[in-house]
Motif scaffolding. Structure first.
Motif, PDB file in Angstrom:
ATOM      1  N   CYS A 195       2.561  -6.005  15.130  1.00 25.34           N
ATOM      2  CA  CYS A 195       3.379  -6.265  15.220  1.00 25.34           C
ATOM      3  C   CYS A 195       3.787  -8.166  14.898  1.00 25.34           C
ATOM      4  N   GLN A 196       2.413  -9.454  15.731  1.00 23.80           N
ATOM      5  CA  GLN A 196       2.338  -9.997  15.226  1.00 23.80           C
ATOM      6  C   GLN A 196       2.155 -10.669  13.543  1.00 23.80           C
ATOM      7  N   ASN A 197       1.045  -9.343  13.437  1.00 22.83           N
ATOM      8  CA  ASN A 197       1.436 -10.238  11.537  1.00 22.83           C
ATOM      9  C   ASN A 197       0.129 -10.662  11.560  1.00 22.83           C
ATOM     10  N   THR A 198      -0.949 -10.594  13.040  1.00 28.22           N
ATOM     11  CA  THR A 198      -2.450 -10.757  12.699  1.00 28.22           C
ATOM     12  C   THR A 198      -3.111 -10.552  12.158  1.00 28.22           C
ATOM     13  N   GLU A 199      -3.414  -9.000  11.559  1.00 33.57           N
ATOM     14  CA  GLU A 199      -4.242  -8.852  10.401  1.00 33.57           C
ATOM     15  C   GLU A 199      -3.090  -7.949   9.512  1.00 33.57           C
ATOM     16  N   ARG A 200      -3.463  -7.451   7.885  1.00 39.78           N
ATOM     17  CA  ARG A 200      -2.999  -7.430   7.440  1.00 39.78           C
ATOM     18  C   ARG A 200      -4.317  -6.164   6.639  1.00 39.78           C
TER      19      ARG A 200
ATOM     20  N   TRP B 265      -6.997  -0.034   3.554  1.00 42.11           N
ATOM     21  CA  TRP B 265      -8.405  -0.566   3.582  1.00 42.11           C
ATOM     22  C   TRP B 265      -7.976  -2.620   3.342  1.00 42.11           C
ATOM     23  N   ARG B 266      -8.757  -2.948   3.431  1.00 43.50           N
ATOM     24  CA  ARG B 266      -8.918  -4.043   3.530  1.00 43.50           C
ATOM     25  C   ARG B 266      -8.606  -4.972   2.216  1.00 43.50           C
ATOM     26  N   THR B 267      -8.832  -4.300   1.517  1.00 45.24           N
ATOM     27  CA  THR B 267      -8.812  -4.495  -0.015  1.00 45.24           C
ATOM     28  C   THR B 267      -8.172  -4.375  -0.977  1.00 45.24           C
ATOM     29  N   LYS B 268      -7.225  -4.956  -1.589  1.00 44.81           N
ATOM     30  CA  LYS B 268      -6.621  -4.611  -2.239  1.00 44.81           C
ATOM     31  C   LYS B 268      -7.508  -3.622  -3.994  1.00 44.81           C
ATOM     32  N   GLY B 269      -8.741  -3.515  -4.487  1.00 41.92           N
ATOM     33  CA  GLY B 269      -9.653  -2.785  -4.954  1.00 41.92           C
ATOM     34  C   GLY B 269      -9.294  -1.271  -4.386  1.00 41.92           C
ATOM     35  N   GLN B 270      -9.868  -1.304  -2.480  1.00 43.24           N
ATOM     36  CA  GLN B 270      -9.899  -0.424  -2.606  1.00 43.24           C
ATOM     37  C   GLN B 270      -8.859   0.276  -2.079  1.00 43.24           C
ATOM     38  N   ALA B 271      -7.573   0.071  -2.290  1.00 43.81           N
ATOM     39  CA  ALA B 271      -6.526   0.822  -1.879  1.00 43.81           C
ATOM     40  C   ALA B 271      -6.074   1.421  -3.572  1.00 43.81           C
ATOM     41  N   LEU B 272      -6.872   0.077  -4.734  1.00 43.62           N
ATOM     42  CA  LEU B 272      -5.904   0.927  -5.844  1.00 43.62           C
ATOM     43  C   LEU B 272      -6.895   1.849  -5.977  1.00 43.62           C
ATOM     44  N   LYS B 273      -8.494   1.968  -5.556  1.00 41.78           N
ATOM     45  CA  LYS B 273      -9.237   3.149  -5.855  1.00 41.78           C
ATOM     46  C   LYS B 273      -8.514   4.334  -5.656  1.00 41.78           C
ATOM     47  N   ALA B 274      -8.918   3.961  -3.862  1.00 45.51           N
ATOM     48  CA  ALA B 274      -7.507   5.483  -3.699  1.00 45.51           C
ATOM     49  C   ALA B 274      -6.480   5.616  -4.759  1.00 45.51           C
ATOM     50  N   MET B 275      -6.103   4.739  -4.881  1.00 43.28           N
ATOM     51  CA  MET B 275      -4.542   5.588  -5.567  1.00 43.28           C
ATOM     52  C   MET B 275      -4.739   6.082  -6.521  1.00 43.28           C
ATOM     53  N   TRP B 276      -5.404   5.557  -7.368  1.00 45.01           N
ATOM     54  CA  TRP B 276      -5.949   6.866  -9.028  1.00 45.01           C
ATOM     55  C   TRP B 276      -6.515   7.382  -8.697  1.00 45.01           C
ATOM     56  N   ALA B 277      -7.239   7.518  -7.368  1.00 42.88           N
ATOM     57  CA  ALA B 277      -7.492   9.026  -7.309  1.00 42.88           C
ATOM     58  C   ALA B 277      -6.548   9.744  -6.602  1.00 42.88           C
ATOM     59  N   CYS B 278      -6.177   9.353  -6.074  1.00 40.50           N
ATOM     60  CA  CYS B 278      -4.391   9.985  -5.698  1.00 40.50           C
ATOM     61  C   CYS B 278      -4.506  10.798  -6.655  1.00 40.50           C
ATOM     62  N   LEU B 279      -3.437   9.949  -7.602  1.00 41.10           N
ATOM     63  CA  LEU B 279      -2.601  10.175  -8.525  1.00 41.10           C
ATOM     64  C   LEU B 279      -3.147  11.195  -9.182  1.00 41.10           C
ATOM     65  N   ASN B 280      -5.085  11.329  -9.883  1.00 38.83           N
ATOM     66  CA  ASN B 280      -5.298  12.054 -10.513  1.00 38.83           C
ATOM     67  C   ASN B 280      -5.248  13.910 -10.275  1.00 38.83           C
ATOM     68  N   SER B 281      -4.559  13.595  -8.680  1.00 34.92           N
ATOM     69  CA  SER B 281      -5.336  15.280  -8.053  1.00 34.92           C
ATOM     70  C   SER B 281      -3.550  15.550  -8.318  1.00 34.92           C
ATOM     71  N   LEU B 282      -2.712  14.939  -8.772  1.00 34.77           N
ATOM     72  CA  LEU B 282      -0.947  15.151  -8.598  1.00 34.77           C
ATOM     73  C   LEU B 282      -0.876  16.267  -9.912  1.00 34.77           C
ATOM     74  N   ASP B 283      -0.247  16.893 -10.002  1.00 34.74           N
ATOM     75  CA  ASP B 283       0.986  17.642 -10.765  1.00 34.74           C
ATOM     76  C   ASP B 283       1.446  16.744 -10.779  1.00 34.74           C
ATOM     77  N   ALA B 284       1.861  15.853 -11.669  1.00 35.98           N
ATOM     78  CA  ALA B 284       3.887  15.084 -11.977  1.00 35.98           C
ATOM     79  C   ALA B 284       4.806  16.144 -12.493  1.00 35.98           C
ATOM     80  N   LEU B 285       4.262  17.413 -12.958  1.00 36.07           N
ATOM     81  CA  LEU B 285       5.303  18.206 -13.838  1.00 36.07           C
ATOM     82  C   LEU B 285       6.337  19.247 -12.828  1.00 36.07           C
ATOM     83  N   SER B 286       5.154  19.392 -12.365  1.00 39.05           N
ATOM     84  CA  SER B 286       4.978  20.193 -11.197  1.00 39.05           C
ATOM     85  C   SER B 286       6.458  18.782  -9.773  1.00 39.05           C
ATOM     86  N   ILE B 287       5.426  17.996  -9.416  1.00 35.88           N
ATOM     87  CA  ILE B 287       6.955  17.294  -8.023  1.00 35.88           C
ATOM     88  C   ILE B 287       7.818  16.756  -9.086  1.00 35.88           C
TER      89      ILE B 287
END
Length: 128
Positions: free
Chosen positions: A41-46, A69-91
């Motif tokens: 809540c104090q916004n001391t860590e992001r 994640w600590r870095t944007k790159g780590q979050a981006l890598k996880a995002m693409w891994a997630c997106l590649n596992s999703l069935d966009a047509l069904s969703i």
């Protein structure tokens, strides 16, 4: 904006969050973002995390606050891994069906309300 409260300025301000990047994915059927958010809540860590939405603005997947994640790159890598596992047509099909259900129910309620209002109204004199 307009599809979900998630990216409204007031919501972002309240949660000390910032949208770092956005991505239109699978021909516009999915929308993804990388956000930076306050761990405390104090916004001391992001931390950074991804969020994926369907075309109606519903959250499909997101990393938990504790999983950021600590870095944007780590979050981006996880995002693409997630997106590649999703069935966009069904969703997308599920999102459309859910929206159809909500819209038809809302129209049915509107019709019922209009009929009740008209039934309770006194007949009006014809203007001469």
């Amino acid at each position: 904006m307009g599809r979900t409260h998630y990216v409204d300025p007031e919501t972002l301000r309240f949660h000390h969050a910032r949208i770092l990047d956005t991505y239109i994915v699978d021909g516009g059927c999915l929308f993804a973002l990388i956000e930076s958010y306050a761990v405390d809540c104090q916004n001391t860590e992001r931390r950074k995390r991804f969020v994926v939405f369907d075309l109606c603005g519903n959250v499909v997947e997101r990393a938990g606050l504790e999983d950021g994640w600590r870095t944007k790159g780590q979050a981006l890598k996880a995002m693409w891994a997630c997106l590649n596992s999703l069935d966009a047509l069904s969703i997308t099909a599920e999102a459309i069906e859910r929206q159809r259900y909500y819209t038809l129910n809302a129209l049915d309620r509107l019709e019922d309300d209009a009929k009740q209002a008209l039934a309770a109204t006194e007949p009006q004199e014809v203007a001469r």
